[in-house]
Design a protein around this motif. Structure first.
Motif, PDB file in Angstrom:
ATOM      1  N   MET A   1       0.821  -1.203   0.000  1.00 36.03           N
ATOM      2  CA  MET A   1       0.000   0.000   0.000  1.00 36.03           C
ATOM      3  C   MET A   1       0.857   1.255   0.000  1.00 36.03           C
ATOM      4  N   CYS A   2       1.886   1.285   0.829  1.00 31.43           N
ATOM      5  CA  CYS A   2       2.800   2.428   0.933  1.00 31.43           C
ATOM      6  C   CYS A   2       2.141   3.626   1.623  1.00 31.43           C
ATOM      7  N   GLY A   3       2.979   4.485   2.144  1.00 32.73           N
ATOM      8  CA  GLY A   3       2.525   5.738   2.732  1.00 32.73           C
ATOM      9  C   GLY A   3       3.403   6.868   2.237  1.00 32.73           C
ATOM     10  N   VAL A   4       2.797   8.015   1.935  1.00 28.61           N
ATOM     11  CA  VAL A   4       3.556   9.167   1.447  1.00 28.61           C
ATOM     12  C   VAL A   4       3.253  10.382   2.311  1.00 28.61           C
ATOM     13  N   ILE A   5       4.229  11.297   2.347  1.00 27.48           N
ATOM     14  CA  ILE A   5       4.039  12.558   3.059  1.00 27.48           C
ATOM     15  C   ILE A   5       4.862  13.635   2.359  1.00 27.48           C
ATOM     16  N   GLY A   6       4.352  14.847   2.341  1.00 33.61           N
ATOM     17  CA  GLY A   6       5.079  15.995   1.827  1.00 33.61           C
ATOM     18  C   GLY A   6       4.818  17.197   2.713  1.00 33.61           C
ATOM     19  N   MET A 309       6.001  -6.238  16.821  1.00 33.94           N
ATOM     20  CA  MET A 309       5.927  -6.895  15.521  1.00 33.94           C
ATOM     21  C   MET A 309       5.178  -6.023  14.520  1.00 33.94           C
ATOM     22  N   GLY A 310       5.506  -6.190  13.242  1.00 33.71           N
ATOM     23  CA  GLY A 310       4.803  -5.455  12.197  1.00 33.71           C
ATOM     24  C   GLY A 310       3.542  -6.196  11.779  1.00 33.71           C
ATOM     25  N   ARG A 311       2.991  -5.801  10.634  1.00 34.11           N
ATOM     26  CA  ARG A 311       1.752  -6.384  10.137  1.00 34.11           C
ATOM     27  C   ARG A 311       2.068  -7.613   9.302  1.00 34.11           C
ATOM     28  N   THR A 312       1.401  -8.721   9.630  1.00 32.80           N
ATOM     29  CA  THR A 312       1.748  -9.995   9.010  1.00 32.80           C
ATOM     30  C   THR A 312       1.300 -10.088   7.562  1.00 32.80           C
ATOM     31  N   PHE A 313       0.185  -9.464   7.207  1.00 35.05           N
ATOM     32  CA  PHE A 313      -0.321  -9.564   5.831  1.00 35.05           C
ATOM     33  C   PHE A 313       0.665  -8.975   4.836  1.00 35.05           C
ATOM     34  N   ILE A 314       1.423  -7.944   5.245  1.00 37.38           N
ATOM     35  CA  ILE A 314       2.309  -7.280   4.306  1.00 37.38           C
ATOM     36  C   ILE A 314       3.742  -7.779   4.395  1.00 37.38           C
ATOM     37  N   LYS A 315       3.953  -8.951   4.987  1.00 35.90           N
ATOM     38  CA  LYS A 315       5.241  -9.607   4.859  1.00 35.90           C
ATOM     39  C   LYS A 315       5.332 -10.202   3.455  1.00 35.90           C
ATOM     40  N   PRO A 316       6.517 -10.155   2.823  1.00 38.66           N
ATOM     41  CA  PRO A 316       6.607 -10.529   1.413  1.00 38.66           C
ATOM     42  C   PRO A 316       6.508 -12.017   1.110  1.00 38.66           C
ATOM     43  N   THR A 317       6.796 -12.907   2.064  1.00 44.41           N
ATOM     44  CA  THR A 317       6.754 -14.338   1.758  1.00 44.41           C
ATOM     45  C   THR A 317       5.834 -15.076   2.717  1.00 44.41           C
ATOM     46  N   TYR A 384      -4.436  -2.495  -7.762  1.00 41.74           N
ATOM     47  CA  TYR A 384      -4.275  -1.076  -7.456  1.00 41.74           C
ATOM     48  C   TYR A 384      -3.448  -0.832  -6.202  1.00 41.74           C
ATOM     49  N   GLY A 385      -2.658  -1.833  -5.785  1.00 42.50           N
ATOM     50  CA  GLY A 385      -1.723  -1.563  -4.693  1.00 42.50           C
ATOM     51  C   GLY A 385      -1.727  -2.544  -3.541  1.00 42.50           C
ATOM     52  N   ILE A 386      -2.528  -3.618  -3.612  1.00 39.95           N
ATOM     53  CA  ILE A 386      -2.510  -4.648  -2.574  1.00 39.95           C
ATOM     54  C   ILE A 386      -1.854  -5.891  -3.159  1.00 39.95           C
ATOM     55  N   ASP A 387      -0.996  -6.532  -2.390  1.00 39.79           N
ATOM     56  CA  ASP A 387      -0.177  -7.627  -2.914  1.00 39.79           C
ATOM     57  C   ASP A 387      -0.953  -8.945  -2.985  1.00 39.79           C
ATOM     58  N   THR A 388      -1.958  -8.996  -3.858  1.00 35.56           N
ATOM     59  CA  THR A 388      -2.664 -10.258  -4.145  1.00 35.56           C
ATOM     60  C   THR A 388      -2.696 -10.413  -5.667  1.00 35.56           C
ATOM     61  N   PRO A 389      -1.579 -10.754  -6.274  1.00 36.96           N
ATOM     62  CA  PRO A 389      -1.472 -10.715  -7.730  1.00 36.96           C
ATOM     63  C   PRO A 389      -2.170 -11.846  -8.464  1.00 36.96           C
ATOM     64  N   SER A 390      -2.542 -12.906  -7.796  1.00 39.77           N
ATOM     65  CA  SER A 390      -3.136 -14.042  -8.492  1.00 39.77           C
ATOM     66  C   SER A 390      -4.240 -14.660  -7.645  1.00 39.77           C
ATOM     67  N   ARG A 391      -5.297 -15.144  -8.302  1.00 38.39           N
ATOM     68  CA  ARG A 391      -6.416 -15.776  -7.595  1.00 38.39           C
ATOM     69  C   ARG A 391      -5.987 -17.055  -6.891  1.00 38.39           C
ATOM     70  N   LYS A 392      -4.912 -17.667  -7.340  1.00 44.78           N
ATOM     71  CA  LYS A 392      -4.467 -18.908  -6.709  1.00 44.78           C
ATOM     72  C   LYS A 392      -4.005 -18.674  -5.274  1.00 44.78           C
ATOM     73  N   ASN A 393      -3.689 -17.412  -4.935  1.00 41.69           N
ATOM     74  CA  ASN A 393      -3.269 -17.082  -3.573  1.00 41.69           C
ATOM     75  C   ASN A 393      -4.433 -16.741  -2.653  1.00 41.69           C
ATOM     76  N   LEU A 394      -5.636 -16.643  -3.210  1.00 40.09           N
ATOM     77  CA  LEU A 394      -6.803 -16.216  -2.441  1.00 40.09           C
ATOM     78  C   LEU A 394      -7.673 -17.422  -2.116  1.00 40.09           C
ATOM     79  N   ILE A 395      -7.823 -17.727  -0.848  1.00 46.70           N
ATOM     80  CA  ILE A 395      -8.537 -18.931  -0.455  1.00 46.70           C
ATOM     81  C   ILE A 395     -10.006 -18.883  -0.879  1.00 46.70           C
ATOM     82  N   ALA A 396     -10.636 -17.696  -0.812  1.00 42.39           N
ATOM     83  CA  ALA A 396     -12.057 -17.592  -1.154  1.00 42.39           C
ATOM     84  C   ALA A 396     -12.304 -17.670  -2.657  1.00 42.39           C
TER      85      ALA A 396
END
Length: 450
Positions: A1-6, A309-317, A384-396
């Protein structure tokens, strides 16, 4: 998702950017960076890891300037490498351009190929560099016109902050997929950020959302607003479900109130006989409180969270996510033993977190574990910015609700309805992107479908 500030100010902004990025750390934990304009040139410091790991007193001495931008990264387009960290800094036409981006372009591959065929070199593998390259290419003395021409080419989600000379520029895509807010202090300091927390913590008044399709330019003469085209609002509803801080109010919807109302609605839609309601903290807590209050079942803390600890969903592996769940959440045996438990979570994406938690709660002595989810089943990838690139990774996307229940080991499982979730926003009209739930994409992601 990322966060920006200016930030555009009359005083040094480096530490304010640092504190602002810390308040956005939940939006990305892989890399962070700050770029400031010191009156003559731009200075950039960035690296892998958390904000606190990347900046110290020596950094702030280098980053002296009254205009600056910052970024925390959650990798989607491009890999998790230091060269992909932001902000990006480029030199073109005797000018410096620095840019940070939250979102994901759906046509960056074709534009990149076109630019490369024109002879342009790229230093990263991320879509953000495509935006920066186009702005530099189209600049002919008017930075707003360069941004408009860039917006005419790029498609998808983008909330951008940019440094150009002594100016702070920001722009948001016509759908408004990703959030962006602006605030101004009584002293004339202007802050633009992904959520309202940095604006409130650092101190601004007149906080408002940057509108979809809006282009903001801040210089010594104040704030100037322009528009690329008419907006077509499709705000990401998953921001409120999971990503945004609980205190975030984005495009008229407060995350806490939304999550709590979802819990209340879900209690009516999917009641169950139980002894306790517990939350998967932190994003599941307001929903659990709403479920408990509406159902009359007592609310208790049954999962102890490691706050470091950080957020588990946004860990890369997957391996990192599974280990992070164990480190982050530990079942409280004295609360769970011999009890029928309702566990409320914000979503089920891959299913690994839920399965792990239910197994460990039953091992801790829970008699029954009933899972309640305050969002509909995530069946489609987000482009559009969430790391779910393929349906095979989505249980539902691959299993029915009953099959998911069996796989995660719950005694019962229920998701809130789409109407229930939309009703929780409190808005009279539907202005949300729900593509991860229903597969209806506002901007066709042809290049990215796998």
């Amino acid at each position: 998702m990322c966060g920006v500030i200016g930030i555009h100010s009359q005083s040094d902004v480096s530490k304010k950017l640092f504190y602002g990025l810390n308040s956005l750390q939940h939006r990305g934990q892989e890399a962070s960076g700050i770029c400031v304009y010191d009156g003559e040139s731009m200075v950039l410091e960035k690296g892998m890891g958390l904000v606190y790991d990347n900046f110290d007193d020596e950094s702030f001495l280098k980053l002296s300037g009254n205009i600056g931008i910052g970024h925390v990264r959650y990798a989607t387009a491009g890999g998790s490498h230091e060269y992909n960290s932001q902000p990006l800094l480029a030199f073109s036409k005797n000018k410096e351009f620095a840019l940070a981006h939250n979102g994901n372009l759906v046509n960056h591959k074709s534009i990149r190929k076109e630019l490369e065929e024109e002879g342009m070199l790229f230093q990263t593998s991320i879509d953000t560099e495509v935006i920066l390259s186009l702005v530099a290419k189209f600049y002919e003395g008017d930075i707003i016109e360069a941004v408009k021409k860039t917006m005419a080419r790029i498609k998808g989600a983008y909330s951008v902050v940019m440094l150009f000379e002594d100016k702070l520029v920001a722009f948001r895509d016509p759908n408004g997929f990703r959030p962006l807010l602006i605030g101004e202090s009584q002293k004339g300091e202007v802050i633009i950020a992904s959520e309202n927390a940095p604006l409130e913590i650092i101190g601004t008044d007149k906080i408002r959302d940057v509108k979809p399709s809006e282009i903001i330019l801040v210089d010594e003469n104040g704030i100037h607003s322009d528009f690329y085209e008419k907006d077509n609002r499709e705000h990401c509803i998953f921001e409120y479900v999971y990503f945004a801080r609980t205190d975030a109010t984005l495009d008229g919807v407060n995350s806490y109130n939304f999550r709590r109302r979802c819990g209340e609605i879900l209690s009516k839609e999917a009641p169950v006989e139980a002894d306790l309601v517990i939350a998967v903290p932190d994003s599941g807590t307001p929903g659990a409180m709403g479920y408990a209050q509406e159902s009359g079942i007592p609310f208790a803390e049954g999962l102890v969270k490691n706050r470091y600890m950080g957020r588990t969903f946004i860990k890369p592996t997957p391996e990192e996510r599974e280990l992070s769940v164990k480190l982050k959440l530990n079942p409280l045996e004295t609360v769970l033993k011999d009890k029928r438990i309702v566990v409320v979570d914000d979503s089920i994406v891959r299913g690994t977190t839920s399965k792990n938690l239910i197994m460990r709660m039953k091992k801790a002595g829970a008699k029954e574990v009933h899972m309640r989810i305050v969002s509909p089943p995530v069946k489609y990838p987000c482009f559009y910015g969430i790391d779910t690139p393929s349906r095979k990774n989505l249980i539902a996307a691959n299993y029915s609700v009953e099959e998911i229940r069996e796989k995660i080991g719950a005694d019962s499982l229920a998701f809130i309805s789409m109407d229930g979730m939309l009703g929780a926003t409190g808005l009279k009209e539907d202005v949300f992107c729900k593509s991860c739930f229903n597969g209806n994409y506002a901007v066709e992601p042809k290049e990215l479908i796998v």
